[in-house]
Design a protein around this motif. Structure first.
Motif, PDB file in Angstrom:
ATOM      1  N   ARG A  97      78.640  47.212   1.556  1.00  0.00           N
ATOM      2  CA  ARG A  97      77.578  47.355   1.183  1.00  0.00           C
ATOM      3  C   ARG A  97      76.853  48.262   1.351  1.00  0.00           C
ATOM      4  O   ARG A  97      76.451  49.037   0.247  1.00  0.00           O
ATOM      5  CB  ARG A  97      76.796  46.267   1.292  1.00  0.00           C
ATOM      6  CG  ARG A  97      77.721  44.738   1.762  1.00  0.00           C
ATOM      7  CD  ARG A  97      76.776  43.352   1.503  1.00  0.00           C
ATOM      8  NE  ARG A  97      76.543  44.040   3.153  1.00  0.00           N
ATOM      9  CZ  ARG A  97      75.533  43.500   3.761  1.00  0.00           C
ATOM     10  NH1 ARG A  97      74.502  42.016   3.337  1.00  0.00           N
ATOM     11  NH2 ARG A  97      75.371  43.429   5.277  1.00  0.00           N
ATOM     12  N   GLY A  98      76.996  49.575   1.749  1.00  0.00           N
ATOM     13  CA  GLY A  98      76.625  50.985   1.715  1.00  0.00           C
ATOM     14  C   GLY A  98      75.708  51.026   2.813  1.00  0.00           C
ATOM     15  O   GLY A  98      75.103  49.914   3.212  1.00  0.00           O
ATOM     16  N   LEU A  99      74.320  51.695   2.339  1.00  0.00           N
ATOM     17  CA  LEU A  99      73.383  52.115   2.746  1.00  0.00           C
ATOM     18  C   LEU A  99      72.201  50.384   2.946  1.00  0.00           C
ATOM     19  O   LEU A  99      72.393  50.347   1.451  1.00  0.00           O
ATOM     20  CB  LEU A  99      72.082  53.304   2.530  1.00  0.00           C
ATOM     21  CG  LEU A  99      73.035  54.111   3.458  1.00  0.00           C
ATOM     22  CD1 LEU A  99      72.037  55.219   3.552  1.00  0.00           C
ATOM     23  CD2 LEU A  99      73.121  54.081   4.397  1.00  0.00           C
ATOM     24  N   PRO A 100      71.459  50.011   2.984  1.00  0.00           N
ATOM     25  CA  PRO A 100      70.584  49.242   2.350  1.00  0.00           C
ATOM     26  C   PRO A 100      69.722  49.972   2.222  1.00  0.00           C
ATOM     27  O   PRO A 100      69.438  51.194   2.069  1.00  0.00           O
ATOM     28  CB  PRO A 100      69.551  48.456   3.636  1.00  0.00           C
ATOM     29  CG  PRO A 100      69.461  49.397   5.166  1.00  0.00           C
ATOM     30  CD  PRO A 100      71.096  50.034   4.382  1.00  0.00           C
ATOM     31  N   LYS A 101      68.939  48.995   1.626  1.00  0.00           N
ATOM     32  CA  LYS A 101      67.439  48.796  -0.221  1.00  0.00           C
ATOM     33  C   LYS A 101      66.341  49.798   1.110  1.00  0.00           C
ATOM     34  O   LYS A 101      66.241  49.736   2.571  1.00  0.00           O
ATOM     35  CB  LYS A 101      66.943  47.921  -0.716  1.00  0.00           C
ATOM     36  CG  LYS A 101      67.705  47.610  -1.488  1.00  0.00           C
ATOM     37  CD  LYS A 101      66.883  46.819  -2.184  1.00  0.00           C
ATOM     38  CE  LYS A 101      68.170  45.636  -2.956  1.00  0.00           C
ATOM     39  NZ  LYS A 101      67.809  44.447  -3.734  1.00  0.00           N
ATOM     40  N   LEU A 102      65.296  50.940   0.565  1.00  0.00           N
ATOM     41  CA  LEU A 102      63.978  51.368   1.221  1.00  0.00           C
ATOM     42  C   LEU A 102      63.534  50.653   1.668  1.00  0.00           C
ATOM     43  O   LEU A 102      62.366  50.754   2.866  1.00  0.00           O
ATOM     44  CB  LEU A 102      63.403  52.324   0.331  1.00  0.00           C
ATOM     45  CG  LEU A 102      64.737  53.652  -0.510  1.00  0.00           C
ATOM     46  CD1 LEU A 102      63.664  54.291  -0.573  1.00  0.00           C
ATOM     47  CD2 LEU A 102      65.047  54.133   0.914  1.00  0.00           C
ATOM     48  N   SER A 103      62.899  49.266   0.816  1.00  0.00           N
ATOM     49  CA  SER A 103      62.449  48.558   1.778  1.00  0.00           C
ATOM     50  C   SER A 103      62.587  47.595   2.666  1.00  0.00           C
ATOM     51  O   SER A 103      62.674  46.859   3.308  1.00  0.00           O
ATOM     52  CB  SER A 103      61.887  46.995   0.285  1.00  0.00           C
ATOM     53  OG  SER A 103      63.332  46.844   0.033  1.00  0.00           O
ATOM     54  N   PHE A 104      64.173  47.765   3.181  1.00  0.00           N
ATOM     55  CA  PHE A 104      64.196  47.362   4.022  1.00  0.00           C
ATOM     56  C   PHE A 104      63.701  47.445   5.976  1.00  0.00           C
ATOM     57  O   PHE A 104      63.412  47.018   6.176  1.00  0.00           O
ATOM     58  CB  PHE A 104      66.178  47.581   4.541  1.00  0.00           C
ATOM     59  CG  PHE A 104      66.852  47.112   6.444  1.00  0.00           C
ATOM     60  CD1 PHE A 104      66.904  45.722   5.661  1.00  0.00           C
ATOM     61  CD2 PHE A 104      66.841  47.862   7.879  1.00  0.00           C
ATOM     62  CE1 PHE A 104      67.359  45.926   7.562  1.00  0.00           C
ATOM     63  CE2 PHE A 104      67.390  48.621   8.696  1.00  0.00           C
ATOM     64  CZ  PHE A 104      67.639  46.804   8.555  1.00  0.00           C
ATOM     65  N   LEU A 161      64.152  57.885  10.709  1.00  0.00           N
ATOM     66  CA  LEU A 161      63.449  56.541  10.017  1.00  0.00           C
ATOM     67  C   LEU A 161      65.779  57.153   9.710  1.00  0.00           C
ATOM     68  O   LEU A 161      66.045  55.512   9.446  1.00  0.00           O
ATOM     69  CB  LEU A 161      63.456  57.118   8.990  1.00  0.00           C
ATOM     70  CG  LEU A 161      61.854  56.848   8.871  1.00  0.00           C
ATOM     71  CD1 LEU A 161      60.918  57.069   8.359  1.00  0.00           C
ATOM     72  CD2 LEU A 161      61.477  55.397   9.057  1.00  0.00           C
ATOM     73  N   ALA A 162      66.285  57.819   9.837  1.00  0.00           N
ATOM     74  CA  ALA A 162      67.424  57.863   9.194  1.00  0.00           C
ATOM     75  C   ALA A 162      68.508  56.756  10.302  1.00  0.00           C
ATOM     76  O   ALA A 162      69.413  56.624   9.931  1.00  0.00           O
ATOM     77  CB  ALA A 162      68.244  59.526   8.773  1.00  0.00           C
ATOM     78  N   LEU A 163      68.105  57.468  11.025  1.00  0.00           N
ATOM     79  CA  LEU A 163      68.679  57.128  12.382  1.00  0.00           C
ATOM     80  C   LEU A 163      68.879  55.365  12.337  1.00  0.00           C
ATOM     81  O   LEU A 163      69.668  54.059  12.803  1.00  0.00           O
ATOM     82  CB  LEU A 163      68.021  57.025  13.803  1.00  0.00           C
ATOM     83  CG  LEU A 163      68.720  58.426  13.944  1.00  0.00           C
ATOM     84  CD1 LEU A 163      68.538  58.450  15.204  1.00  0.00           C
ATOM     85  CD2 LEU A 163      70.321  58.667  14.145  1.00  0.00           C
ATOM     86  N   VAL A 164      67.528  54.887  11.519  1.00  0.00           N
ATOM     87  CA  VAL A 164      67.377  53.187  11.873  1.00  0.00           C
ATOM     88  C   VAL A 164      68.703  52.486   9.972  1.00  0.00           C
ATOM     89  O   VAL A 164      69.396  51.552  10.651  1.00  0.00           O
ATOM     90  CB  VAL A 164      65.948  52.634  10.840  1.00  0.00           C
ATOM     91  CG1 VAL A 164      65.256  51.177  10.757  1.00  0.00           C
ATOM     92  CG2 VAL A 164      65.230  52.973  11.906  1.00  0.00           C
ATOM     93  N   TYR A 165      68.573  53.430   9.266  1.00  0.00           N
ATOM     94  CA  TYR A 165      69.414  52.639   8.297  1.00  0.00           C
ATOM     95  C   TYR A 165      70.763  53.327   8.848  1.00  0.00           C
ATOM     96  O   TYR A 165      71.683  52.353   8.418  1.00  0.00           O
ATOM     97  CB  TYR A 165      69.000  53.844   7.097  1.00  0.00           C
ATOM     98  CG  TYR A 165      68.168  53.209   6.199  1.00  0.00           C
ATOM     99  CD1 TYR A 165      67.782  51.924   6.015  1.00  0.00           C
ATOM    100  CD2 TYR A 165      66.285  53.919   6.664  1.00  0.00           C
ATOM    101  CE1 TYR A 165      66.866  51.750   4.897  1.00  0.00           C
ATOM    102  CE2 TYR A 165      65.464  53.472   6.047  1.00  0.00           C
ATOM    103  CZ  TYR A 165      65.439  52.328   5.450  1.00  0.00           C
ATOM    104  OH  TYR A 165      64.615  51.865   4.699  1.00  0.00           O
TER     105      TYR A 165
END
Length: 160
Positions: free
Chosen positions: A99-106, A84-88
Motif C-alpha cells: 500500500r505504500g506510505l500512509p496518508k498524511l492524516s495518519f 516525523l519521517a520515521l513515524v511513516y
C-alpha cells in the motif's frame, strides 16, 4: 576512549529506550492495551534509529553548528520534524505492505499518535542529552530521567 564518548553512547541507548516506554504508555492511555512492545517493533525501530535516526541527529547538529545557530529548542524542533519521517517509515516496515506510505492524516490517528510518542520521545531525549553533553551544566537531571527510561524499558520488555 574518552569519558565523553561513553556519555554519547549512553544518550543513544537510553534515548532509544524512551521510545518503547512512551509507546507502551500511549497505547495504554488510548486503548488500555498492554504487551504492545513486540520483538518486531523493537527490531525494526532499533535498526531504523541506528541508521536513519542517528544520521538525522548528526546532520542536524552539524548544520546548526556550521550556521552558528545552535539553540536547544531549535535543535529539538528540528529533531522532532525530522523524526516525523520515521513515524511513516515504521508503518511501512511493520506491515503497510504494497500500500505504500500512509496518508498524511495518519499522524492524527490513534496509531499515528502512538508512533509519534515513540519517535518524539526519542527525539526529545536525544536533543536533551546532546545539549547536556555540550554544555557545562550539570548532567544529573538528564541522567536521572535516562535511568528512569531504562527501568521503564526493562519493565516493559520483561516477560510476565
Amino acid at each position: 576512549m574518552k569519558k565523553r564518548y561513553f556519555f554519547y553512547l549512553w544518550i543513544a541507548v537510553t534515548s532509544y529506550m524512551a521510545g518503547p516506554a512512551m509507546y507502551a504508555l500511549a497505547m495504554y492511555i488510548l486503548y488500555q492495551e498492554t504487551d504492545v512492545v513486540t520483538t518486531s517493533l523493537i527490531g525494526w525501530t532499533a535498526a531504523t534509529f541506528l541508521s536513519v535516526g542517528i544520521l538525522f541527529i548528526l546532520i542536524t547538529v552539524i548544520m546548526l553548528r556550521v550556521f552558528n545557530i545552535y539553540y536547544f529548542w531549535l535543535q529539538t524542533l528540528l529533531f522532532e520534524l525530522l523524526f516525523l519521517a520515521l513515524v511513516y517509515m515504521t508503518t511501512v516496515l511493520l506491515g503497510a505492505g504494497n500500500r505504500g506510505l500512509p496518508k498524511l492524516s495518519f499522524l492524527f490517528t490513534p496509531e499515528g499518535i502512538s508512533l509519534w510518542m515513540f519517535w518524539g520521545s526519542i527525539a526529545l531525549m536525544s536533543s536533551w542529552g546532546i545539549w547536556a553533553a555540550r554544555q557545562l551544566v550539570r548532567k544529573s537531571p538528564y541522567m536521572l530521567v535516562s535511568r528512569v527510561m531504562l527501568i521503564l524499558f526493562i519493565l516493559e520488555i520483561w516477560p510476565r
